[in-house]
Design an enzyme around this catalytic site. Structure first.
Site, PDB file in Angstrom:
ATOM      1  N   HIS A  79     -49.430  37.975 -30.878  1.00  0.00           N
ATOM      2  CA  HIS A  79     -50.339  37.757 -32.009  1.00  0.00           C
ATOM      3  C   HIS A  79     -51.330  36.639 -31.719  1.00  0.00           C
ATOM      4  CE1 HIS A  79     -47.112  39.975 -34.005  1.00  0.00           C
ATOM      5  NE2 HIS A  79     -47.907  40.199 -35.025  1.00  0.00           N
ATOM      6  N   GLU A  82     -53.076  51.819 -36.455  1.00  0.00           N
ATOM      7  CA  GLU A  82     -54.304  51.274 -35.880  1.00  0.00           C
ATOM      8  C   GLU A  82     -55.124  52.345 -35.153  1.00  0.00           C
ATOM      9  OE1 GLU A  82     -51.350  49.809 -35.580  1.00  0.00           O
ATOM     10  OE2 GLU A  82     -51.590  47.890 -36.611  1.00  0.00           O
TER      11      GLU A  82
END
Lengths: 342, 332
Positions: free
Chosen positions: B133, B64
């Site tokens: 998440h 990322e």
């Protein structure tokens, strides 16, 4: 850049790479720029001591051959990302010292209009996408610039400069991996000056050579003596050829040394006076290059003196330009945050 | 001639916007984890890789930080990347590139570059994906000058705001609530934009202004329908953009209704509701207030796995109804 003529080249057949590859004029220009980097940083340091520059700065004195050698085979369209120790890269890529001084003095005529200072010095027109205050911050950005080059088929090569400290940042590993997977035209240049701030590479880094990391990303890892201009330029030349022909990235480890401390707050407690003295007296990159130029007959004492005085004049003029330039108005504090002003 | 309007899901609307952007401008490309043949974790990119190829729909490694940096570097050198984070929570891995580089590069370089990168963040709870998440981190990025942060709530806005983001010269962060992806709504064919920085009054009313973001817009509208039957007339403002915020729309509304409630899924403390409340307290609308401002936001806890606990940690329609009743009756 144009190479030396054939007849001249033949007479230089046994000389190191740069003396075969480049003309005397080009090599004298390199010496000029190495002095320009040195004197620029000395001038910046002195201006800092006098209170003309605030904040801090990270001097690359002792690393000039690395900056010049890596940039030697680059064209004006090629791009670099640089580091907090980036003054040399900026000059090597073509920046004018007067606009760099102006930036350090916080003036509107500076490369960043006084918003960036030493740590964010850039010269986008000449392909320098900027120094970076974050260790390793510029490495993925260089990979992105190389992705642009590949997608837009511009043929540009991108060099990412970083220090030994950055090789332990995650960004380094992620960026090298992506560049290798996508075969991007980028060259990773680790200027290993032995210390990440105060921590030596021996204490911070599991591998002996940072170039050893290249094996993990399936790219060539090349070690050069970063204080010998010709060695650096030759490695860069090969890496540029490789990148330009679509074969992908290279990691070059340029082993060098900074004569000064990490920044202006450094008291040099982590290294000995003898070590610093040894590098300054016996391995100074400008002295080494100058001696070679003289030995191989590219320049004489008069020529060297002309370079030194030319540099001194350019530095003095640059500082005067910076002093005389206007500061930005405080009403413009919010400028450049967004493209359209609110 | 009016464009043909169809019912599309929020995810389909985003996908259509990305396809239009790529058709219009060869500099536009997509990057992200598993956005190619997999189609994206939430099937937003879907089959775009088949239409545009792997050179424009690029699967990245699970990197990322590096991926965001590559997108930033491509943006400053002439491309128009749209970078998908698989989950907004993973922005935490890339904060360096988002906050230190993308947001500041133009400023640090004195306006010499712009950073036209778009980053997409599937956000929010309600999927049983638990604490790592399910977060709503938009206020984190909303705190950073140099970024633009948007939260489209409908398929129409999702398409129009994404196209506005791609056309924008500055970095735009789009937070997309995962529970909205399957929501359907009218979406015109072809190119149109919905401006960044403009709120939308979803429902007009006289008694109370509810400023909501993302999925909470729909919960506020549901609550407003119930409250209407009780004689409480609610105005619902969809903030749509966190930064730069459309202050005037909220000020005008509060001057009309004299009551303000802010509702968002993100944690209440130091959140967007606090910003809206403070903004009103500083504005000429303060004198019009007939009651203290009310904020509803996420509980002071990570998002739990258990579905009942998960629901209890974010504002639900009954919470909004109850808070609105109290506010209008002057209980608080």
């Amino acid at each position: 850049m144009a190479g030396a003529g054939k007849a001249v080249a033949d007479s230089r057949a046994n000389l190191p790479f740069v003396y075969r590859q480049y003309s005397a004029e080009q090599l004298k220009q390199v010496l000029y720029k190495m002095y320009l980097i040195r004197r620029f940083e000395e001038g910046a340091e002195e201006s800092y001591m006098r209170g003309l520059i605030h904040g801090t700065m990270h001097l690359s004195i002792g690393q000039e051959a690395s900056a010049m050698g890596i940039c030697m085979p680059l064209g004006e369209d090629d791009q670099i990302t640089s580091t907090h120790r980036g003054h040399g890269h900026c000059i090597a890529k073509g920046a004018e010292v007067k606009r760099m001084f102006a930036e350090f003095f916080g003036k509107t005529t500076g490369y960043c209009k006084g918003r960036g200072g030493s740590m964010h010095i850039a010269d986008v027109a000449k392909g320098n996408l900027g120094a970076n205050g974050i260790v390793g911050g510029g490495i993925p950005i260089a990979v992105g610039a190389a992705l642009s080059s590949k997608m837009m088929k511009t043929g540009k090569v991108v060099v990412s400069f970083f220090g030994d400290g950055a090789n332990n940042e995650g960004a380094f590993h992620e960026a090298l991996n992506m560049a290798a997977v996508w075969k991007l035209p980028v060259i990773f240049v680790c200027e290993n000056n032995g210390y990440g701030m105060s921590t030596s590479t021996a204490r911070s880094t599991a591998v002996k050579n940072i170039a050893d990391r290249a094996a993990a990303y399936s790219m060539p890892g090349v070690i050069v003596n970063g204080n010998i201009f010709s060695e650096v330029a030759e490695a860069s030349y090969k890496a540029v050829e490789r990148a330009r022909s679509g074969e992908g990235p290279t990691l070059i480890e340029s082993k060098t040394y900074r004569h000064r401390g990490h920044s202006k707050s450094d008291r040099n407690r982590y290294r000995t006076k003898e070590e610093i003295e040894d590098w300054m007296s016996n391995r100074d990159p400008i002295t080494l290059f100058e001696n070679e130029l003289r030995e191989f007959g590219f320049i004489d004492d008069k020529g060297i003196e002309a370079i030194r005085s030319g540099v001194a004049q350019e530095i003095a003029d640059g500082i005067e330009f910076a002093k005389a330039s206007p500061s930005p108005d405080v009403s413009e504090t919010g400028n450049y945050v967004y493209t359209e002003q609110a | 001639m009016d464009a043909m309007v169809r019912e599309l899901s929020y995810a389909q609307a985003i996908q259509e916007a990305m396809a239009i952007a790529m058709d219009m401008d060869e500099r536009v490309f997509l990057m992200g984890e598993d956005i190619g043949v997999y189609g994206g974790a939430f099937q937003v990119t879907g089959d775009l890789v088949e239409r545009y190829g792997t050179e424009r729909v690029i699967d990245t490694p699970i990197s990322e930080l590096g991926g965001a940096g590559v997108a930033v570097g491509a943006a400053v050198t002439g491309m128009r990347p749209i970078f998908e984070f698989q989950f907004s929570d993973f922005a935490t891995l890339a904060m360096e590139q988002i906050v230190n580089q993308a947001a500041k590069m133009r400023f640090m370089l004195g306006g010499e570059v712009s950073v036209p990168v778009v980053m997409r963040f599937p956000a929010g709870s309600g999927t049983g994906a638990a604490a790592q998440h399910s977060q709503s981190l938009e206020a984190w990025l909303g705190h950073v000058p140099g970024l633009k942060v948007i939260q489209p709530a409908t398929p129409y806005d999702a398409k129009g705001m994404l196209l506005a983001a791609v056309a924008d010269p500055d970095p735009v962060m789009i937070f997309e609530h995962k529970l909205l992806y399957k929501m359907k709504g009218p979406v015109p064919e072809g190119y149109y934009t919905v401006p960044i920085g403009k709120a939308d009054i979803r429902r007009e009313g006289r008694d109370l202004t509810i400023v909501a973001t993302s999925i909470m817009v729909h919960k506020a509208l549901d609550a407003a329908a119930t409250l209407e039957a009780e004689g409480i007339d609610v105005e619902v403002i969809d903030l749509r953009t966190i930064r730069p915020m459309d202050k005037q729309s909220v000020i005008d509304s509060v001057k009309k209704t004299s009551r303000l409630m802010c509702v968002h899924e993100a944690v209440k403390t130091l959140g967007i509701g606090a910003e809206v409340s403070a903004m009103i307290a500083e504005s000429e609308a303060f004198d019009y207030l007939d009651a203290p401002i009310v904020r509803l936001g996420g509980a002071e806890t990570p998002i739990p796995y258990n579905p009942e606990l998960e629901k209890a940690t974010v504002p639900q329609v009954p919470d909004i109804i109850s808070a609105a009743r109290d506010l209008v009756k002057g209980v608080r």
